[in-house]
Scaffold this motif. Structure first.
Motif, PDB file in Angstrom:
ATOM      1  N   ASN A   1       0.530  -1.104   0.245  1.00 16.40           N
ATOM      2  CA  ASN A   1      -0.014   0.071   0.002  1.00 16.40           C
ATOM      3  C   ASN A   1       0.643   1.669  -0.045  1.00 16.40           C
ATOM      4  N   VAL A   2       1.253   1.269  -1.237  1.00 17.77           N
ATOM      5  CA  VAL A   2       1.843   2.788  -1.299  1.00 17.77           C
ATOM      6  C   VAL A   2       1.581   4.211  -1.407  1.00 17.77           C
ATOM      7  N   ALA A   3       0.496   3.747  -2.461  1.00 14.53           N
ATOM      8  CA  ALA A   3       0.165   5.257  -2.251  1.00 14.53           C
ATOM      9  C   ALA A   3      -0.243   6.199  -1.356  1.00 14.53           C
ATOM     10  N   PRO A   4      -0.621   6.072   0.018  1.00 16.92           N
ATOM     11  CA  PRO A   4      -0.283   6.864   1.042  1.00 16.92           C
ATOM     12  C   PRO A   4       0.881   7.752   0.318  1.00 16.92           C
ATOM     13  N   ILE A   5       2.203   6.951   0.261  1.00 17.35           N
ATOM     14  CA  ILE A   5       3.094   8.021   0.653  1.00 17.35           C
ATOM     15  C   ILE A   5       4.223   8.185  -0.488  1.00 17.35           C
ATOM     16  N   GLN A   6       3.035   7.535  -2.188  1.00 27.10           N
ATOM     17  CA  GLN A   6       3.174   7.920  -3.549  1.00 27.10           C
ATOM     18  C   GLN A   6       4.093   8.859  -3.822  1.00 27.10           C
ATOM     19  N   LYS A   7       3.473   9.785  -3.531  1.00 26.46           N
ATOM     20  CA  LYS A   7       4.474  12.098  -3.983  1.00 26.46           C
ATOM     21  C   LYS A   7       5.584  11.428  -3.201  1.00 26.46           C
ATOM     22  N   GLU A   8       5.758  10.838  -1.833  1.00 27.64           N
ATOM     23  CA  GLU A   8       7.677  10.960  -1.208  1.00 27.64           C
ATOM     24  C   GLU A   8       8.905  10.081  -2.010  1.00 27.64           C
ATOM     25  N   VAL A   9       7.360   9.531  -2.137  1.00 29.36           N
ATOM     26  CA  VAL A   9       8.633   8.067  -3.103  1.00 29.36           C
ATOM     27  C   VAL A   9       9.303   8.612  -3.770  1.00 29.36           C
ATOM     28  N   ASP A  10       7.875   9.250  -4.660  1.00 31.50           N
ATOM     29  CA  ASP A  10       8.856   9.581  -5.875  1.00 31.50           C
ATOM     30  C   ASP A  10       9.875  11.066  -6.288  1.00 31.50           C
ATOM     31  N   GLU A  11       9.272  11.166  -5.138  1.00 27.60           N
ATOM     32  CA  GLU A  11      10.642  12.761  -4.327  1.00 27.60           C
ATOM     33  C   GLU A  11      11.933  11.811  -3.891  1.00 27.60           C
ATOM     34  N   LEU A  12      11.903  10.812  -2.849  1.00 29.08           N
ATOM     35  CA  LEU A  12      13.103  10.237  -2.731  1.00 29.08           C
ATOM     36  C   LEU A  12      13.362   9.471  -4.280  1.00 29.08           C
ATOM     37  N   LEU A  13      12.616   9.311  -4.880  1.00 32.51           N
ATOM     38  CA  LEU A  13      13.919   8.252  -6.083  1.00 32.51           C
ATOM     39  C   LEU A  13      14.453   9.512  -6.936  1.00 32.51           C
ATOM     40  N   THR A  14      13.828  11.085  -7.446  1.00 28.32           N
ATOM     41  CA  THR A  14      14.389  11.273  -8.167  1.00 28.32           C
ATOM     42  C   THR A  14      16.102  11.877  -7.311  1.00 28.32           C
ATOM     43  N   VAL A  15      15.845  12.199  -5.852  1.00 22.92           N
ATOM     44  CA  VAL A  15      17.552  11.880  -5.603  1.00 22.92           C
ATOM     45  C   VAL A  15      18.690  11.072  -6.011  1.00 22.92           C
ATOM     46  N   PHE A  16      18.083   9.927  -5.669  1.00 22.05           N
ATOM     47  CA  PHE A  16      18.305   8.791  -7.029  1.00 22.05           C
ATOM     48  C   PHE A  16      18.501   8.334  -8.075  1.00 22.05           C
ATOM     49  N   ALA A  17      18.118   9.048  -9.272  1.00 23.55           N
ATOM     50  CA  ALA A  17      17.919  10.007 -10.498  1.00 23.55           C
ATOM     51  C   ALA A  17      19.290  10.220 -11.525  1.00 23.55           C
ATOM     52  N   ASP A  18      20.437  10.529 -10.330  1.00 29.40           N
ATOM     53  CA  ASP A  18      21.568  11.137 -10.765  1.00 29.40           C
ATOM     54  C   ASP A  18      22.100  10.033 -10.564  1.00 29.40           C
TER      55      ASP A  18
END
Length: 190
Positions: A113-130
């Motif tokens: 059930n990632v949906a409640p924190i999906q926005k935060e997860v997506d923000e974290l993944l931008t850090v790993f994009a580099d």
């Protein structure tokens, strides 16, 4: 006189090196600090270990808490300053597989059930994009009323989410379905 001065200076240098090494433990060639301070809050190294996959050591993970604990059921929901530091020790880690592993970790730590924190997860993944390289360090530092500070190689990338996000994020390593059971045990080794 000069040789005596050099001997004294070398002795001082040696004692400084010994003191510096006394403040760290070595895990797979990585010096892991035994403490850290965040906004005036002292944290102690709770435990550290190696994340391996298919017999390849990927990173060293270290857990820092205000006081040592082996009770993940108390650590995860705690609204106190805590940190997990990841030291990348393999050139096999890249942005794509870090993103994939992180998403899998969130799926496991939230029982799908990632949906409640999906926005935060997506923000974290931008850090790993580099680009991610061997030797990189990621600090995931939770500070109450601030969120999770994501710091790569000493540079603050973002501050994300709240305690619920921290609980899911730290659950990747310390939840019921951790990334690796032996690593969880090492991080909870008090």
């Amino acid at each position: 006189m000069v040789s005596r001065l050099m001997a004294v200076l070398c002795g001082l240098c040696l004692s400084v090196l010994v003191a510096a090494n006394a403040a760290a433990v070595e895990v797979e060639g990585v010096n892991v600090s035994e403490s850290k301070t965040v906004d005036g809050t002292s944290l102690v190294l709770n435990g550290a270990g190696v994340r391996s996959k298919f017999f390849i050591d990927l990173y060293v993970a270290a857990l820092y808490l205000p006081s040592k604990s082996s009770d993940e059921t108390a650590i995860l929901p705690a609204d106190e300053t805590q940190a997990i530091v990841l030291h990348v020790i393999s050139g096999r880690i890249n942005s794509d597989n870090m993103t994939e592993a992180t998403m899998e970790g969130f799926e496991n730590s939230t029982d799908g059930n990632v949906a409640p924190i999906q926005k935060e997860v997506d923000e974290l993944l931008t850090v790993f994009a580099d680009e991610i390289n061997e030797g990189d360090t990621f600090e995931l530092v939770y500070v109450p009323n601030d969120g999770v500070r994501v710091i790569k190689n000493g540079q603050l990338g973002k501050t994300i989410g709240d305690r619920a996000f921290k609980e899911a994020l730290f659950g990747i390593w310390m939840g019921d379905e951790p990334a690796q059971g032996s690593l969880k045990d090492d991080m909870l080794d008090d």
